[in-house]
Every structure is written in C-alpha cells, then in structure tokens.
Design a protein around this motif. Sequence first.
Motif, mmCIF file in Angstrom:
data_model
loop_
_atom_site.group_PDB
_atom_site.id
_atom_site.type_symbol
_atom_site.label_atom_id
_atom_site.label_comp_id
_atom_site.label_asym_id
_atom_site.label_seq_id
_atom_site.Cartn_x
_atom_site.Cartn_y
_atom_site.Cartn_z
ATOM 1 N N PRO A 1 1.385 53.394 55.649
ATOM 2 C CA PRO A 1 1.733 54.291 56.766
ATOM 3 C C PRO A 1 1.888 53.571 58.095
ATOM 4 O O PRO A 1 2.481 54.118 59.024
ATOM 5 C CB PRO A 1 0.571 55.289 56.798
ATOM 6 C CG PRO A 1 -0.545 54.621 56.066
ATOM 7 C CD PRO A 1 0.095 53.747 55.044
ATOM 8 N N GLY A 2 1.385 52.338 58.184
ATOM 9 C CA GLY A 2 1.530 51.591 59.418
ATOM 10 C C GLY A 2 2.821 50.802 59.512
ATOM 11 O O GLY A 2 2.992 50.002 60.433
ATOM 12 N N ILE A 3 3.768 51.025 58.606
ATOM 13 C CA ILE A 3 5.024 50.276 58.635
ATOM 14 C C ILE A 3 5.724 50.484 59.981
ATOM 15 O O ILE A 3 5.834 51.618 60.468
ATOM 16 C CB ILE A 3 5.936 50.700 57.468
ATOM 17 C CG1 ILE A 3 7.204 49.834 57.440
ATOM 18 C CG2 ILE A 3 6.291 52.183 57.543
ATOM 19 C CD1 ILE A 3 8.080 50.070 56.226
ATOM 20 N N PRO A 4 6.186 49.424 60.623
ATOM 21 C CA PRO A 4 6.895 49.590 61.895
ATOM 22 C C PRO A 4 8.180 50.398 61.689
ATOM 23 O O PRO A 4 8.880 50.219 60.688
ATOM 24 C CB PRO A 4 7.209 48.150 62.314
ATOM 25 C CG PRO A 4 6.299 47.282 61.511
ATOM 26 C CD PRO A 4 6.055 48.012 60.232
ATOM 27 N N HIS A 5 8.486 51.265 62.617
ATOM 28 C CA HIS A 5 9.700 52.067 62.492
ATOM 29 C C HIS A 5 10.949 51.191 62.441
ATOM 30 O O HIS A 5 11.926 51.554 61.780
ATOM 31 C CB HIS A 5 9.779 53.071 63.645
ATOM 32 C CG HIS A 5 8.930 54.283 63.428
ATOM 33 N ND1 HIS A 5 9.413 55.561 63.495
ATOM 34 C CD2 HIS A 5 7.608 54.405 63.123
ATOM 35 C CE1 HIS A 5 8.446 56.428 63.255
ATOM 36 N NE2 HIS A 5 7.333 55.742 63.034
ATOM 37 N N GLU A 6 10.892 50.057 63.121
ATOM 38 C CA GLU A 6 12.068 49.189 63.124
ATOM 39 C C GLU A 6 12.292 48.524 61.764
ATOM 40 O O GLU A 6 13.368 47.974 61.507
ATOM 41 C CB GLU A 6 11.954 48.110 64.204
ATOM 42 C CG GLU A 6 10.703 47.254 64.126
ATOM 43 C CD GLU A 6 9.546 47.801 64.947
ATOM 44 O OE1 GLU A 6 8.679 46.985 65.317
ATOM 45 O OE2 GLU A 6 9.528 49.026 65.214
ATOM 46 N N ALA A 7 11.291 48.575 60.871
ATOM 47 C CA ALA A 7 11.447 48.013 59.531
ATOM 48 C C ALA A 7 12.086 48.993 58.564
ATOM 49 O O ALA A 7 12.387 48.633 57.424
ATOM 50 C CB ALA A 7 10.087 47.554 58.990
ATOM 51 N N VAL A 8 12.298 50.236 58.996
ATOM 52 C CA VAL A 8 12.917 51.242 58.137
ATOM 53 C C VAL A 8 14.432 51.043 58.151
ATOM 54 O O VAL A 8 15.052 51.075 59.211
ATOM 55 C CB VAL A 8 12.581 52.667 58.627
ATOM 56 C CG1 VAL A 8 13.308 53.709 57.781
ATOM 57 C CG2 VAL A 8 11.073 52.901 58.568
ATOM 58 N N PRO A 9 15.049 50.816 56.998
ATOM 59 C CA PRO A 9 16.499 50.584 56.980
ATOM 60 C C PRO A 9 17.278 51.839 57.362
ATOM 61 O O PRO A 9 16.803 52.967 57.163
ATOM 62 C CB PRO A 9 16.776 50.179 55.534
ATOM 63 C CG PRO A 9 15.625 50.718 54.751
ATOM 64 C CD PRO A 9 14.439 50.713 55.659
ATOM 65 N N ALA A 10 18.457 51.649 57.908
ATOM 66 C CA ALA A 10 19.285 52.767 58.371
ATOM 67 C C ALA A 10 19.655 53.712 57.231
ATOM 68 O O ALA A 10 19.893 54.907 57.451
ATOM 69 C CB ALA A 10 20.548 52.230 59.035
ATOM 70 N N GLU A 11 19.697 53.205 55.993
ATOM 71 C CA GLU A 11 20.097 54.041 54.850
ATOM 72 C C GLU A 11 18.980 54.962 54.379
ATOM 73 O O GLU A 11 19.205 55.817 53.509
ATOM 74 C CB GLU A 11 20.525 53.153 53.675
ATOM 75 C CG GLU A 11 21.668 52.214 53.973
ATOM 76 C CD GLU A 11 21.207 50.861 54.491
ATOM 77 O OE1 GLU A 11 22.007 49.905 54.415
ATOM 78 O OE2 GLU A 11 20.042 50.759 54.959
ATOM 79 N N ALA A 12 17.789 54.813 54.927
ATOM 80 C CA ALA A 12 16.627 55.530 54.395
ATOM 81 C C ALA A 12 16.230 56.719 55.252
ATOM 82 O O ALA A 12 16.442 56.749 56.468
ATOM 83 C CB ALA A 12 15.435 54.576 54.271
ATOM 84 N N GLU A 13 15.630 57.687 54.586
ATOM 85 C CA GLU A 13 14.857 58.743 55.246
ATOM 86 C C GLU A 13 13.400 58.301 55.204
ATOM 87 O O GLU A 13 12.923 57.833 54.172
ATOM 88 C CB GLU A 13 15.022 60.066 54.495
ATOM 89 C CG GLU A 13 14.051 61.149 54.925
ATOM 90 C CD GLU A 13 13.946 62.290 53.933
ATOM 91 O OE1 GLU A 13 12.898 62.959 53.908
ATOM 92 O OE2 GLU A 13 14.900 62.501 53.148
ATOM 93 N N ALA A 14 12.695 58.418 56.320
ATOM 94 C CA ALA A 14 11.299 57.973 56.380
ATOM 95 C C ALA A 14 10.382 59.188 56.473
ATOM 96 O O ALA A 14 10.557 60.043 57.341
ATOM 97 C CB ALA A 14 11.085 57.061 57.583
ATOM 98 N N GLU A 15 9.406 59.237 55.575
ATOM 99 C CA GLU A 15 8.482 60.363 55.501
ATOM 100 C C GLU A 15 7.050 59.851 55.541
ATOM 101 O O GLU A 15 6.679 58.970 54.782
ATOM 102 C CB GLU A 15 8.722 61.143 54.200
ATOM 103 C CG GLU A 15 7.781 62.321 54.005
ATOM 104 C CD GLU A 15 8.017 63.044 52.688
ATOM 105 O OE1 GLU A 15 7.901 64.273 52.650
ATOM 106 O OE2 GLU A 15 8.331 62.350 51.682
ATOM 107 N N TRP A 16 6.257 60.424 56.449
ATOM 108 C CA TRP A 16 4.830 60.111 56.507
ATOM 109 C C TRP A 16 4.070 61.313 55.959
ATOM 110 O O TRP A 16 4.343 62.460 56.340
ATOM 111 C CB TRP A 16 4.406 59.814 57.938
ATOM 112 C CG TRP A 16 4.677 58.398 58.348
ATOM 113 C CD1 TRP A 16 3.797 57.361 58.365
ATOM 114 C CD2 TRP A 16 5.937 57.849 58.795
ATOM 115 N NE1 TRP A 16 4.421 56.200 58.789
ATOM 116 C CE2 TRP A 16 5.729 56.464 59.058
ATOM 117 C CE3 TRP A 16 7.213 58.377 58.993
ATOM 118 C CZ2 TRP A 16 6.743 55.633 59.503
ATOM 119 C CZ3 TRP A 16 8.233 57.547 59.427
ATOM 120 C CH2 TRP A 16 7.984 56.190 59.681
#
Length: 397
Positions: free
Chosen positions: A191-206
């Motif tokens: 859950p601590g993954i940096p937001h900038e590490a989320v690829p543009a192709e992904a949806e990010a869910e916490w």
Amino acid sequence: MTEVRGTVRDRELAVATRLRREHPAPLVTAALAQERLRQRAVAKFGPADAERMFFTPNGVEQSTRSSVAAYRAERFRALGVRSVADLCCGIGGDAIALARAGIRVLAVDRDPVTAATARANADALGLAELIEVREADVTEVDTTAYDAVFVDPARRGGRGRIFDPEAYSPPLSWAIGAALKAPKAALKVAPGIPHEAVPAEAEAEWISDGGDVKEAVLWFGTQPGLVRATLLPGPRELPGRGLPNPPVRPLGRYLYEPDGAVIRAHLVAEAAADLDGGLLDETIAYVTSDVLRPTPYATAYEITDALPFNVKKLKALLRERRVGVLTVKKRGSAVEPEELRRKVKPQGPHAATVFLTRVAGAPTMLIGHPAASARTAAPTPTPPLSPAPSPAPPPAH
C-alpha cells in the motif's frame, strides 16, 4: 491433527510427551507446529477454513486475508473472467477465493514446499477440480490460455519487508509486462507504493478491511488512470475525481479522520467533498467542519478542547475530567502514543481521544470523543465529557 487441535502454548510439552508414546517424535513436532500456524491463520482465514488448511510460516504472514481475496475474486468474476493464472500463488489463499467464485485457476509457485501446501489446501477444501497447482518459475509460464493474470510478488526478504518495487520477486516491471500481455490483470503491491510508480495503463486501488489498510492493487484492462479507495466490509468504493485539496480552515466542532485507504489513495478531498469542511493543516490528512454528516469514508470526532502542545496542561485537564481510558492518535507529531500515556497517567471512569497534530503549522493537542454518527449512522447529539467547556477556538499562532 485432531489430537493436537486447540493445544495452547503452555500445554504443548505435556501433549507432545503423551503423543510421542504412540507416534514418531518428528511427526508430533510437525503436528504441533502446524497447529500453531493454524491458530495464527484464523485471523486471516476464519476458524472453519484454518482448521482444515495447511500452512508455512511465510504463508501465514504473506497470504491475503480471505475477505480481501473474496472481494478481488468477485471483481474478476464481474469482469467476465472465467480463468486466471495466479502467479506467485503462495499457499493458495487467492486461488481458493477465485475457485469459490467459480473461476478456474492455474496456481504457480517455484518453491516446492509452498506449491505442495497450495495443492494440499485445494484438496482439503474440495477445490482441486478448479485449481491446478504447478511448481515452476512464474517467468517461464505461458499464460495465453487464461482470461486474466494475477501476480502477487514476494515483498519480503531475509531482512524483512521490501519497499523498492524493483526488488520484489519477481520485480514489479516484470509483473507489469506480464499484465500488459493479458486481457485482464491485477497486481498486488504494497500500500505504500509511490503514486508515480503506477503505470499509466493501470487503475490503482487501495483496499482497507475493518479500517486497516491491507494492500494496493494495480488493475489492467479496466479503467486506466482511475484511482479508487475500497473499504471492506461493503464494499464501499470511493473513486478519484481529481479534486484539489480542501482549503485550510480554523478548527471546527468536528474532526474527521479519513480511512487509511482514502489517505493512501490521495482521495482526502473526495472524502471531504460533502462535509463542508477544510484541512487543519495543508500537510495533515485531518478534515475539520462545524457540521456532523454521516460518511463511510471517515470517522467523526467531536472536539471539546484545543491546546498548544503541553503535556502538563493535558495531564491536568484529563485529571479534572477523570479520564482513565485514553485513546491517542497522531498525525504530524513525533510523540509516540505510549510515551504520552505514561506521562499523563490517565485515571478515572471517563474516556477521551487525544489527537497530536498540527493546526495551521502549530503543534496542537485536540481532545474529544467519537461523534454519534461515527461513520454511517444518523447523527444524534452526544454529551461531552463532564464538566466540558464549549469547543475552544484554535490556538493563536
């Protein structure tokens, strides 16, 4: 295993001594060790499953809580997924949830003991027809025959938790590559993954469960760029709308503490949108308002006092209010809750909550109690601690 079921620590020696009269000592030792793991696993899997399953120490530690796994499996099912390649399956917690949702699963792990444990769990729970367990390196497995890929990279090493996504096993970059090749995919990350590490192709869910943040998931083939917080049980889902941070405003009568998943997802503004409030400090995820409104995304507290940080004054106030049950929360403060409790020595029949935080940059102590609406109930008046003054203005700066 029935002969060791329910054995507590201080009875293990007596039970072992008795059983070794009829069974080999290594078998007794293994059975008692397994019983300890099953007792630990109840918190994640519930007693009905935990007493039938098999575990390894790492498997108990790293497996997904069953409520979270069931939520994710249902989301896969709702997306039309009928088969999943579960890569880095561990002891099979997610594979079990997927199979129970009617999804066919290829569960892969390169560790022989872990793969054998996953296979034993599929058998023990009557799911072997839906779960194929394969001992293999996930980077060498062909997943093209499956509707979706789920990857749960190992995030622990010999020295504990791994925070660098590229140090995961396999690395996050490999998992993203595997996800992009599949029609649908989900990657479980810290859950601590940096937001900038989320690829543009992904949806990010916490995701949080019972108020505790459990994990983040990167979804592929769904809604690229969307950020959401999901709260279990429920689920209650808060999607991002790209709102700017709420303005900083003076302390109001109520303080709202957003759920951890909301904070991790950077969706405090979305949670605060209907609260007619603002932030106590531009760097602190506390929302303040003069109105009490039900919200599933934050817990509301009624604030009775605001003091500049001063332990002696706090101790005197708590003594005057006869507070013996003290909940200490902090955000933006270096003081540890247990350290503060030792210093103020609360005594008495009443309860209170103390927030150690900053108000417009100033170290501040806020004293109050959970508001009647807490999260979703209709608001009703709650009497303050007696004798309590009217809500105090924020400290001067």
